[in-house]
Write an enzyme that holds these catalytic residues in place. Structure first.
Site, mmCIF file in Angstrom:
data_model
loop_
_atom_site.group_PDB
_atom_site.id
_atom_site.type_symbol
_atom_site.label_atom_id
_atom_site.label_comp_id
_atom_site.label_asym_id
_atom_site.label_seq_id
_atom_site.Cartn_x
_atom_site.Cartn_y
_atom_site.Cartn_z
ATOM 1 N N ARG A 1 0.821 -1.206 0.000
ATOM 2 C CA ARG A 1 0.000 0.000 0.000
ATOM 3 C C ARG A 1 0.859 1.261 0.000
ATOM 4 O O ARG A 1 0.321 2.366 -0.011
ATOM 5 C CB ARG A 1 -0.889 0.006 1.234
ATOM 6 C CG ARG A 1 -2.370 -0.198 0.915
ATOM 7 C CD ARG A 1 -3.092 -0.274 2.221
ATOM 8 N NE ARG A 1 -4.499 -0.091 2.157
ATOM 9 C CZ ARG A 1 -5.388 -1.072 2.203
ATOM 10 N NH1 ARG A 1 -4.998 -2.324 2.227
ATOM 11 N NH2 ARG A 1 -6.674 -0.803 2.231
ATOM 12 N N ARG B 1 -21.953 -1.579 2.184
ATOM 13 C CA ARG B 1 -21.343 -2.910 2.389
ATOM 14 C C ARG B 1 -21.609 -3.419 3.807
ATOM 15 O O ARG B 1 -21.494 -2.697 4.783
ATOM 16 C CB ARG B 1 -19.835 -2.820 2.156
ATOM 17 C CG ARG B 1 -19.132 -4.136 2.417
ATOM 18 C CD ARG B 1 -17.758 -4.152 1.822
ATOM 19 N NE ARG B 1 -16.789 -3.379 2.577
ATOM 20 C CZ ARG B 1 -15.491 -3.336 2.264
ATOM 21 N NH1 ARG B 1 -15.038 -3.985 1.209
ATOM 22 N NH2 ARG B 1 -14.664 -2.610 2.983
ATOM 23 N N ARG C 1 -9.933 7.101 3.766
ATOM 24 C CA ARG C 1 -9.219 5.974 3.132
ATOM 25 C C ARG C 1 -8.968 6.267 1.647
ATOM 26 O O ARG C 1 -7.929 5.894 1.106
ATOM 27 C CB ARG C 1 -10.026 4.683 3.299
ATOM 28 C CG ARG C 1 -9.969 4.145 4.729
ATOM 29 C CD ARG C 1 -11.106 3.182 5.038
ATOM 30 N NE ARG C 1 -11.104 2.003 4.218
ATOM 31 C CZ ARG C 1 -12.187 1.254 3.983
ATOM 32 N NH1 ARG C 1 -13.360 1.586 4.514
ATOM 33 N NH2 ARG C 1 -12.098 0.186 3.231
HETATM 34 P P1 AMP Z 1 -8.744 -3.363 3.638
HETATM 35 O O1 AMP Z 1 -9.515 -4.490 4.249
HETATM 36 O O2 AMP Z 1 -7.727 -3.813 2.637
HETATM 37 O O3 AMP Z 1 -9.634 -2.267 3.106
HETATM 38 O O4 AMP Z 1 -7.872 -2.703 4.833
HETATM 39 C C1 AMP Z 1 -8.511 -2.133 5.955
HETATM 40 C C2 AMP Z 1 -7.527 -1.243 6.695
HETATM 41 O O5 AMP Z 1 -6.416 -2.029 7.171
HETATM 42 C C3 AMP Z 1 -6.889 -0.126 5.885
HETATM 43 O O6 AMP Z 1 -7.723 1.024 5.785
HETATM 44 C C4 AMP Z 1 -5.623 0.140 6.702
HETATM 45 O O7 AMP Z 1 -5.922 0.863 7.891
HETATM 46 C C5 AMP Z 1 -5.211 -1.266 7.118
HETATM 47 N N1 AMP Z 1 -4.305 -1.910 6.133
HETATM 48 C C6 AMP Z 1 -4.573 -2.986 5.339
HETATM 49 N N2 AMP Z 1 -3.510 -3.302 4.576
HETATM 50 C C7 AMP Z 1 -2.537 -2.399 4.889
HETATM 51 C C8 AMP Z 1 -1.206 -2.175 4.429
HETATM 52 N N3 AMP Z 1 -0.665 -2.931 3.453
HETATM 53 N N4 AMP Z 1 -0.510 -1.156 4.985
HETATM 54 C C9 AMP Z 1 -1.026 -0.384 5.948
HETATM 55 N N5 AMP Z 1 -2.280 -0.525 6.419
HETATM 56 C C10 AMP Z 1 -3.039 -1.518 5.903
#
Ligand code: AMP
Length: 227
Positions: free
Chosen positions: A89, A128, A172
């Site tokens: 990310r 969602r 986000r």
């Molecule tokens: P997601 O389920 O992929 O939308 O991730 C949910 C949240 O987890 C994100 O908004 C971040 O706060 C954290 N997160 C997930 N993957 C990462 C990553 N590779 N680096 C930093 N934070 C992450």
């Protein structure tokens, strides 16, 4: 096959991962899911992670990269390959991933970028809902559970993710634009970028995927094996 899935939050990377798994049998590794598992444990690490996730901020690179490295270097279930969803990310994470995979002599095959429009994302994420027990995905308008708040598949409780509220979603999306979008250029420079349309219907995405995966396979057939 080892790939990363890129795209804004709510582009549909989870559904894309389901399609790819059905077609190839490779494992799906979602850093968001891994971090939510840590949060459930309420350990000091889990509490630290919650502070970032619930604000819509990124968890520090070293924490996430360590979790990914532990997973990809020690899980025997990943022999056929895997797709990383939500990682990298940041460009730093992408560089650390490259270094880790080069050390293991198992480089990435490609990065799959799912493009999606901001209004589509907002509608998807505000509606969602997810089953707390099995992770099945619903949408208030497009795919509600048959009984309100009850999972059709396992009877678990269907709830809203704590970071799927409008102000956090917007945060986000901003974080994505600043920290994550540059990764698309990073993989384009390596000539490893492929693209699918996250606004398209599932059948169109599936057909496009089939041709992308076949193209990759014929590329591989012409190259010496790398692992
Ligand atoms: P997601 O389920 O992929 O939308 O991730 C949910 C949240 O987890 C994100 O908004 C971040 O706060 C954290 N997160 C997930 N993957 C990462 C990553 N590779 N680096 C930093 N934070 C992450």
């Amino acid at each position: 096959m080892r790939i990363v899935l890129l795209g804004p939050p709510g582009a549909g990377k989870g559904s894309l991962a389901g399609l790819i798994r059905g077609m190839t049998g490779i494992a799906h590794i979602s850093t968001g899911d891994m971090l939510r598992e840590e949060m459930k444990k309420a350990s000091p690490l889990g509490k630290e992670i919650r502070g970032f996730v619930e604000k819509g901020a990124l968890v520090p690179d070293d924490v996430v990269t360590r979790l990914v490295e532990e997973k990809v270097s020690h899980d025997p279930g990943l022999d056929k390959g895997y797709m990383l969803d939500g990682f990298p990310r940041t460009v730093k994470q992408a560089q650390d991933l490259d270094a880790m995979l080069t050390r293991a002599k198992k480089p990435l095959d490609f990065a799959l970028y799912m493009r999606a429009d901001p209004d589509v994302i907002l509608t998807r994420l505000t509606g969602r809902r997810v089953c707390k027990a099995c992770g099945a995905l619903y949408h208030l308008k497009n795919k509600p559970p048959k009984t309100q708040d009850v999972c059709d598949l396992c009877g678990g409780q269907v709830t809203r993710r704590s970071d799927d509220h409008e102000d956090t979603i917007r945060r986000r999306m901003d974080v994505y634009a600043i920290s994550t979008k540059p990764i698309i250029d990073y993989y384009a420079r390596q000539k490893k970028l492929k693209e699918v349309d996250g606004n398209a219907k599932t059948t169109d995405v599936r057909n496009h995927l089939i041709s992308l995966l076949n193209d990759d396979k014929s590329d591989q057939d012409q190259k010496p094996r790398r692992d």
